[in-house]
Design an enzyme around this catalytic site. Sequence first.
Site, PDB file in Angstrom:
ATOM      1  CB  CYS A  89      26.699  90.552 104.613  1.00 13.60           C
ATOM      2  SG  CYS A  89      26.324  89.795 103.417  1.00 13.60           S
ATOM      3  CB  CYS A 212      30.558  83.851  93.745  1.00 17.13           C
ATOM      4  SG  CYS A 212      29.648  84.841  92.318  1.00 17.13           S
ATOM      5  CG  HIS A 338      29.923  85.023 103.190  1.00 14.80           C
ATOM      6  ND1 HIS A 338      29.696  85.731 104.649  1.00 14.80           N
ATOM      7  CD2 HIS A 338      29.069  85.876 102.263  1.00 14.80           C
ATOM      8  CE1 HIS A 338      28.832  87.335 104.180  1.00 14.80           C
ATOM      9  NE2 HIS A 338      28.773  87.077 103.548  1.00 14.80           N
TER      10      HIS A 338
END
Lengths: 390, 483
Positions: A89, A212, A338
């Site tokens: 990430c 999340c 994300h």
Amino acid sequence: MIGPGVSVVAAGMVRFGERFDAGYDELALGAWRAALESAGGRIDPDRVQAAWLSTALGGLIRREAVTGASLADPLGLYPRPVTRVENACAGGSDAVRNAAFAVASGVYDVVLVLGVEKMRDLPTRASLIAQRGTMSHLWWHPRGATSPYLFAQHATVMIEEGNLTREDMALVSVKNHDHGALNPNAFMRKPVTTDQVLGSAPVCEPLTVLDCCPTTDGAAAVVLCRSDIASSFTDAPVELIASGLATDTMYSHTKSAFGMQLAPTRAAADAYRMAGIKPSDIDVAELHDCFSVAELLAYEDLGFCERGKSGVWLRAGNASLGGTLPCNPSGGLLSKGHPIGATGVAQLCEIFWQLRGEAGERQVEGARIGLTHNVGGNGQVCCVNIARLS
Amino acid sequence: MNEAGIEGVATYVPRGRTAVADIRRSWPGVAGPGGVTSVSVTEFDEDVVTMAAEAAEAALGVAGRDALDVNMLLVATCSSPYAEHSAAAEVARGLGLDRSAALVDLAGSTLGGVQAVVTAVDAVRCGRAERALAVASERRRGRPGTAVEALGAGAAAVLVSRHGPAVVTGVASWRHGVPTRWRPDGADALVHYDDSRFEMVEQVVPALAAVVRALGASAGFAALGPLDQRARAHVHRAVGVGGEQSASELSETGDLGSAGPLFALAGHLAAGAGDLGVCAAVEPGSGAVGFLVHAAVPVPVVAKRPAPVAVGYVGYLQRAGVIEGPAPPQPVVPHAATPAAARDDADGSLVGSRCDACGSLHVPPRRVCADCGGADLALERAPRTGRIVTFNVQHIVAVHPEPAPVAVGVVRLDGEGGARGGQVSAMFCDSELDALAVGAPVELVYRRLGMEEGLVKYGWKARVVDGDRAVIDGATASAGVDR
């Protein structure tokens, strides 16, 4: 200052979200065009001599090898050099770092960094499961740990030690959704309440769905150049003044501690030293809040507050818009989304707009120094970049 | 010719219990096994290999022996996960036996458990092995809606060596009859010729009587199996030997196949020394096999019993694989038959590497110490107990066929230091989720980690230890069954 000086002169991204309308190529092209547009036609695409591509899941979701040509093709960049960066990430920020070093070395004058991820060509659950592979966590594959666990394992210990409450974690999500509601490029633009966070479906206890980040499609791009020619592309260049990158173990069982992360702590210390600043000099920060608890860890790892005080610091409003050090004005990963390889680049886009006063309703007034914090895997890699308005 | 005797016995029963009444509700009018009120049921991540490993570890423990002391392992089962591939090899890997240990698989007959002990005794007597470990492990089932649908699950291990106190003094076999229960090739459930009178009078009694007579009818007890309660009583009357101590547990576990006679043996030995006894197995159509055992001094016996939990009929069918959920997610890493899996072989036996410089133990083994960077590390068996450092209950997981939630975490191994070393990552099994806590004591047990293309991947999981759960002496274990 990185070498003789490296500046960001353009930034652009596509709206993050469930982009069933767009494939990988369309997302990449959209971010590239948005970046060029941000320079108002002052960047001739032919001036870009090389590019860095950050993308993480190609091999796992698309089951194909991803190379620099995966960017050269949709943008028509060939035969120019394109380097593909994969660092879980944290790949987006690491791509920025390496591109900046290439400019600082004097080999190139103008380069492109583009991060892109296409995650929602799979159901969200399958996409979550495919991410197991980004952690180098082979030990876990047959044993059933997924990415939320890699941060939830800290939450268990922080709560046990009395340094954090479940509500503190929910508050991160509430804050970032409030911020994201002001960002037209964010995925989840609806504010949420603490009760909604606590009451949403459990994912990996104590984390619920609203703790999340969502499975996201997206792309972001920045153009970097030598600082001494930056003014030819824009009237308000943003200088990249520091970059720190550090690693830690990729396994849970060889972590030396829970409730803190070694790699972010080290990456931040290196970046502060390179920039010659201290944490209190930061005006605005984009943090890697892949899970609510991750942002709380970040406050402590980055030195925004003392160890064990992240909950107190958050509750005092420091991290909110209007606070002493607004964190994730973009909405962060929790609200903005994300798309793994794009995240670090999008964080820098937000800092670029914040420092230039172009962030609209979510503008942090008078921000001059901004920081991006981009964590990979279980904290096994972290890249911290710092930028300043020139 | 050497002496050969039993020096330790252990039994393991998985925690699940399905009430026979629960099954009968769905199949009214179908008879069940006589005197059996519930059957023991494996968890999703258990099979005969993992149960055999649990029983074998316990037998070694109770006898005070190390895995490296064993030079022959015999595994008897009718319910191996493999039609072709040694279940004994998978058990040996889990136990961490020396690679030179002989492996013997006895499959396809419920006579196998007794035969494994007999073979172990023969091997020790003739000098082929110094110490042999005979294990029988079963998780059979019959076809749904038949009288033999409900069969139990469990494993028993018998450690045989030259100096074992319970001496085996005679062996007898007798082939007899026609099959009344059989499992055809490719089928996963027993077929039953449902005539219990015929089965008893014409098959079971004559075969057992012949074996008991051949061994000398003066035996004070007989440990028999696999028979239900009513059948045992019948046999005891017909053959004229005394009752046995283990009968009470059978009513709770059901028919344990090849492991049944060894459970009965454990019950007899746990009751004390002195008695001369027969341990025999019978299988209609195959006959019977038995041995005479004399325990001059007490033999250590342990009954390993995780606290029982009730499993409904649907849960029973899920665990038996009769009802299956959606296909497992595509593996990120290909199946277990890869060069990478072969390199990780040590991982299967919970072996770690200890740093010569700083003493940190790393599980799985590392080539470079995570604490001091030392490069001089030696392989070593890791402790099997520890305490929870951190854990989380996951509701979205990639494991199969276990349903969510599944807990995972990090465990600090007992007696191990180091900042990074001394810990293992593990999935939790057999644990009530509210029993999980930072600092809670756990034991590490050998379990299935998944299956790809029919190939099972085994490894270690953590089970929360409750002090009351391991019963040290014999057959009266497992209170609190929910019927």
